[in-house]
Scaffold this motif. Structure first.
Motif, short mmCIF file in Angstrom:
data_model
loop_
_atom_site.label_atom_id
_atom_site.label_comp_id
_atom_site.label_asym_id
_atom_site.label_seq_id
_atom_site.Cartn_x
_atom_site.Cartn_y
_atom_site.Cartn_z
N ALA B 331 0.89 -1.17 0.05
CA ALA B 331 0.11 0.23 0.06
C ALA B 331 0.80 1.24 -0.07
O ALA B 331 1.95 1.27 0.29
N LEU B 332 0.32 2.39 -0.39
CA LEU B 332 0.93 3.66 -0.22
C LEU B 332 1.17 3.78 1.07
O LEU B 332 -0.04 3.83 2.02
N THR B 333 2.28 4.06 1.70
CA THR B 333 2.78 4.48 3.02
C THR B 333 3.28 5.85 3.09
O THR B 333 3.94 6.42 2.30
N ALA B 334 2.92 6.42 4.12
CA ALA B 334 3.30 7.88 4.59
C ALA B 334 4.86 7.80 4.60
O ALA B 334 5.49 7.10 5.50
N VAL B 335 5.43 8.89 4.08
CA VAL B 335 6.85 8.89 4.30
C VAL B 335 7.04 9.80 5.54
O VAL B 335 6.59 10.81 5.55
#
Lengths: 312, 745
Positions: B331-335
């Motif tokens: 999944a898109l993960t917060a950086v």
């Protein structure tokens, strides 16, 4: 524009002169001469010489050529041996008949081909497309004489609603207009098949162009896109071919004219060629050349009207 | 793990745009597109989610085939045949585009959402006037008064800075230049004042100066109309200049998204990091020669990668870990806990800790380096236009005028300039495709650098080489013609000799690498055949020797030998260009002319080809003439640079000096215009207006005068500029440039 037209006319005159000289010389050099044709195989040498002198055939060919051209300009195209009449009277009559048949056929063929070609090409692979493609390849692949015989079997022999020959005389019991139906039908079916597939291919190509996407994404409906943006572009490429059909319709209808006993230009040329009727062949060739050159001129002008990228 | 939710975001707003709202104008939510062909279906887009706020500019970048254009067309619900939306939703102003009725959709297209395309020429209908194509838009969307629509079209042509808008209405697309055509397309898109403007590679294929002007225009119009922009490009520099936020697509998946600053300064996904690292540094000091190595991304995108459950980039990634990366969807993960900057990577911490690989630098120590192999002296090419009947009409095209320069062994001579500047004419003259009208091009043989006889001579001659200046005359002092050897063998005049008149040996010594490897390799020949033929014909090798040599060539261009049996279409673009380079090398040339060798390739592949060319130069046997419009590449590769305008060289010298002041005003404008992949780069201060004058005119003065921002009235357009000399560096300009000693023209 004016310069272009003037130059084209000059070129046409020059071509006409060259062709006439060529045809004259060819006839001059082919074996067998007019005199023995007129007098038959049993004429003696004295008779032949006498007639040759009377007709002026003993003078140099180049002199006779200019004489011929001079007379042609006044409308005198010489005497036909086969028809035993002045060439001019037969030629214009036959040409008129053929032009009439050609005009009617052309007026049917072009709209029909454009409509069917555009319909088929605008939705490549659809049912309409496949149906039109099958129809056009079938009609284009049946030769004219077979098509003629086939249609005669249906409409003349079977249904009896149309005349089987078209001599353009009212004493046959059929009105003149009805005598046009069969020849036009045969020519149309044979010729349109070819044009339809040309226009369809061009239309398919155009529908893939990015400017069609641009038009669609402006919010146009499919019909608006086809009518407003595609058709004119799709006609540019097949335009020459469309006009070439005029040449075919004027001098290439020999088979159809023969099948339906139609008194046309093509049949006249065939008969003259078989009988070695030089006066008719010469005059007929010049007419055919003029027709070809005129269609070419129209072709160039039409191209310019269709495609703004072409300018003189 | 933060997910895309209904979080309220703060959108960075451009000056003058409408106030931010919390509702997005466009929302893509888990978009999936599949292609259904005869051989089953394949995923084109998978789980693509982003949104664009009113007035915001969102850049979507990725390499060819990553699905960027599909995203654009999906928003317009204009998916090609066989493509279908399988997952997710596209919401425009809260309404689902996929669920719209046809009439509703048509009212949307061209009206609320408009599009600007790549290649403006083919996007405009060739048989309709500009005016009709523009007027159509308002007439389709509710305007009934044709006169009003026309007035609006004329006004809009003025907005996009087209000269003489009224006259422009009656013109046809082919009568306009590429830059003007793109302005017309932009005007057409803005006719209905859309809320969202989709731009699909709008400046690809245009010159840098025109690109800069178009980007300027878009920025300005965006501020004026408050239009949101979805900007699609493969060029990171243009995205950095124009956009607020960016999304990076790889194999149909969004791998990273965030603000321009975050993504460019701290790229999180290995692919984004790779893309940025693959670019030549635009700020590094100019060392020249391509002796620093770029870092290409290893491998290529394979069709099978799209179907992967885990990370699509895993096969090319240096940080891959089988369990974490390949077993489950990522999944898109917060950086770093920042919800506005997200990346689709399961090993963000590891990647962030890794240092980017150091750029290796190769010393250039080749023996022959610096020897002049090709010297051009006042080379000119004039085409006399023929009128009717083959008589000359008196008009001529001055394609190349008095070009003097030199290509040296082991070095790169870069030729830069806009299209029409004469770059390609120069290449054609040197390669013999067209003979020059006057002047000379001298091909010289490098002094042998092994133990061959004559090897001694080189040492006596070479000191002059590196200090050689500007225009090279064959008779110039210090000309390195070894006495005692026959001149015919050592140097040869080729400028006016067409390729058919050249000896086979001369032909062998000059080879070309073209822009597009697809069209220059014969599609029906195997790679082996393409490489064997020059070996057999130019070098006369036996079948067995050629076979061995082909393997060596493949190794030299880093291609596996099992590709030999393949046909060009079975190779990737980068591999094909390697084959083209190998084919050029087969004849052991002295000179390779590379005409835009990487501009048709993807960024990650470009770097590898650039490295390859750099490596070839290190042997020192070879001179490279690099023709390019990409100043980043030129900066990286060139030892010498010639800047051309309208067939003339306006500036010439060692790269480090050309890329530093003093500049010719044209060079300065080119450097300003080049898009830089750096969010901090300032907008270009100089944007050239207008077009290059017609090359059919013989101008009395400087060719650049009509567009020059520093023109001296009354002087520049009347007199030929003097050539100012700064050591080895020459500039043809009327302006006093600091430190210059003027020499005669």
């Amino acid at each position: 524009m004016l310069r272009f037209a003037a130059k084209q006319l000059f070129n046409m005159g020059f071509t006409l002169l060259a062709v006439s000289l060529l045809v004259f010389m060819l006839n001059e050099w082919t074996p067998g001469d007019v005199v023995s044709k007129i007098l038959g195989p049993y004429a003696n040498a004295d008779q032949v010489e006498k007639v040759t002198r009377e007709m002026g055939l003993d003078r140099p060919a180049i002199v006779r050529y200019f004489e011929y051209m001079g007379r042609a300009l006044t409308g005198d195209l010489g005497q036909s041996i086969v028809y035993r009449a002045p060439v001019a009277s037969i030629l214009w009559d036959r040409l008129g008949n053929t032009l009439l048949l050609a005009a009617v056929s052309f007026a049917v063929i072009v709209p029909l081909s454009v409509v069917l070609g555009v319909l088929a090409g605008s939705r490549e692979g659809s049912f309409t497309d496949r149906a039109v493609s099958v129809f056009s390849s079938i009609t284009a692949s049946i030769p004219e004489f077979a098509m003629g015989v086939f249609l005669i079997a249906i409409f003349v022999v079977g249904l009896g609603i149309l005349p089987g020959t078209s001599p353009l005389r009212s004493d046959t019991g059929w009105p003149i207009w009805s005598q046009f139906v069969m020849p036009v039908l045969v020519v149309t079916l044979y010729d349109a098949g070819y044009l339809i597939s040309m226009i369809r291919t061009s239309m398919v190509e155009v529908m893939r162009q990015p400017y069609i996407r641009t038009a669609t994404l402006k919010g146009m409906s499919f019909g608006q896109v086809v009518r407003g943006h595609a058709v004119r572009n799709a006609l540019i490429a097949p335009f020459t071919v469309i006009l070439l059909q005029l040449n075919y319709l004027v001098s290439g209808l020999v088979v159809v004219e023969t099948v339906f006993a139609y008194p046309g230009f093509g049949r006249m040329m065939l008969e003259a060629a078989l009988a070695k009727d030089i006066a008719i062949i010469e005059a007929g060739t010049l007419v055919a050349v003029v027709v070809t050159m005129l269609t070419q001129l129209f072709g160039d002008l039409g191209y310019m009207a269709l495609d703004p990228r072409i300018r003189v | 793990m933060a997910e895309t939710g209904d979080r309220v975001r703060e959108w960075p707003m451009p000056d003058g745009a409408t106030a931010p709202t919390t509702t997005a104008m466009l929302t893509l939510d888990g978009l999936g597109v599949e292609a259904n062909g005869r051989r089953g279906s394949s995923r084109i887009l998978q789980d693509v989610s982003f949104d664009i706020a009113p007035g915001e500019a969102f850049g979507l970048v990725g390499e060819s085939g990553c699905g960027k254009s599909t995203v654009a067309l999906a928003v317009m619900r204009y998916l090609g045949r066989g493509l279908s939306l399988t997952n997710g939703r596209i919401l425009f102003e809260g309404r689902d585009v996929a669920a719209m009725a046809t009439a509703e959709l048509r009212a949307l297209r061209g009206n609320r959402i408009a599009m600007v395309y790549q290649d403006p020429m083919s996007s405009l209908n060739p048989v309709m006037t500009i005016g009709r194509q523009l007027i159509e838009v308002p007439l389709l969307h509710g305007e009934t008064d044709a006169a009003k629509a026309r007035a609006r079209a004329i006004a809009m042509l003025g907005e996009v800075r087209l000269p003489d808008a009224t006259a422009m209405m009656e013109r046809y697309p082919h009568q306009l230049s590429g830059g003007q055509q793109q302005r017309v397309v932009i005007a057409m898109a803005l006719m209905a004042e859309p809320k969202l403007l989709i731009m699909d590679e709008p400046t690809t294929g245009l010159d840098v100066t025109i690109e800069a002007a178009i980007l300027d225009l878009v920025t300005e119009l965006r501020a004026k109309f408050g239009t949101a922009i979805l900007f699609i490009s493969h060029n990171l520099g243009t995205v950095a200049r124009l956009c607020d936020r960016i999304g990076v697509l790889y194999a149909g998946r969004l791998v990273e998204t965030g603000s321009i600053r975050d993504v460019f300064k701290a790229p999180a996904h290995p692919y984004t990091r790779g893309l940025l690292a693959a670019l030549p540094e635009h700020k590094a000091p100019v060392a020249g020669g391509g002796h620093r190595r770029l870092s290409p991304i290893d491998g290529t995108l394979k069709a099978a990668d799209r179907a992967r459950t885990g990370c699509a980039f895993a096969p090319r990634c240096g940080h891959v870990e089988p369990v974490a990366c390949e077993t489950r969807p990522i999944a898109l993960t917060a950086v770093m806990g920042d919800g506005a900057h997200m990346a689709r990577c399961s090993r963000l911490a590891v990647v962030a800790a890794a240092k980017p690989s150091a750029r290796t630098s190769m010393p250039a120590a080749a023996a022959n380096r610096g020897q002049v192999l090709l010297a051009l002296d006042k080379l000119s090419k004039r085409y006399d236009l023929t009128g009717r009947f083959g008589f000359t009409s008196g008009a001529s095209i001055y394609a190349l005028s008095d070009a003097s320069m030199a290509a040296r062994a082991g070095e790169t001579l870069a030729i830069v300039g806009e299209s029409g500047s004469g770059k390609s004419t120069l290449a054609k003259v040197v390669s013999g495709l067209i003979p020059a009208t006057s002047g000379s091009a001298t091909l010289r043989r490098a002094a042998p650098h092994s133990s061959a006889p004559g090897g001694r001579l080189r040492e006596a001659e070479s000191p002059g080489a590196t200090e050689d200046t500007g225009a090279l005359h064959t008779s110039a002092p210090g000309g390195r013609l070894p006495t005692g050897e026959s001149p015919g063998a050592m140097q040869e005049e080729i400028g006016t000799v067409g390729v058919d008149q050249r000896s086979p040996d001369t032909r062998r010594r000059i080879q070309m690498v073209f822009q597009n490897p697809d069209s220059t390799l014969n599609p029906s020949h195997s790679i082996e055949f393409a490489l064997t033929r020059p070996l057999r014909q130019q070098r006369g090798l036996s079948r067995a020797d050629a076979k061995a040599e082909v393997l060596k060539l493949m190794e030299r261009v880093r291609l596996p030998a099992d590709l030999l049996r393949r046909k060009p279409h079975q190779l990737s673009g980068g591999q094909r260009q390697r084959v083209a380079v190998a084919r050029a090398l087969a004849g052991q040339p002295d000179l390779i002319i590379a005409d835009e060798p990487v501009s048709a390739l993807d960024v990650s592949v470009q770097a590898a080809i650039v490295n390859l060319l750099g490596e070839l130069l290190e042997t020192g046997d070879l001179a490279l003439v690099l023709i390019s419009h990409d100043l980043g590449l030129v900066r990286h590769m060139a030892d010498w640079v010639a800047v051309m305008y309208l067939g003339r060289i306006v500036e010439y010298g060692p790269a480090s000096q050309v890329f530093a002041a003093p500049f010719h005003p044209y060079t300065e404008a080119l450097l300003e215009a080049a898009p830089k992949p750096d969010p901090d780069a300032s907008a270009p201060a100089i944007v050239l207006k207008g077009n290059m004058p017609s090359p059919t005119e013989r101008l009395a003065g400087c060719g650049f005068a009509s567009r020059c921002p520093k023109k001296i009235e009354g002087v520049c357009e009347r007199e030929m500029p003097p050539v100012r000399q700064f050591g080895a560096h020459t500039i043809a300009c009327h302006r006093e440039l600091s430190g210059g000693a003027t020499t005669s023209v």
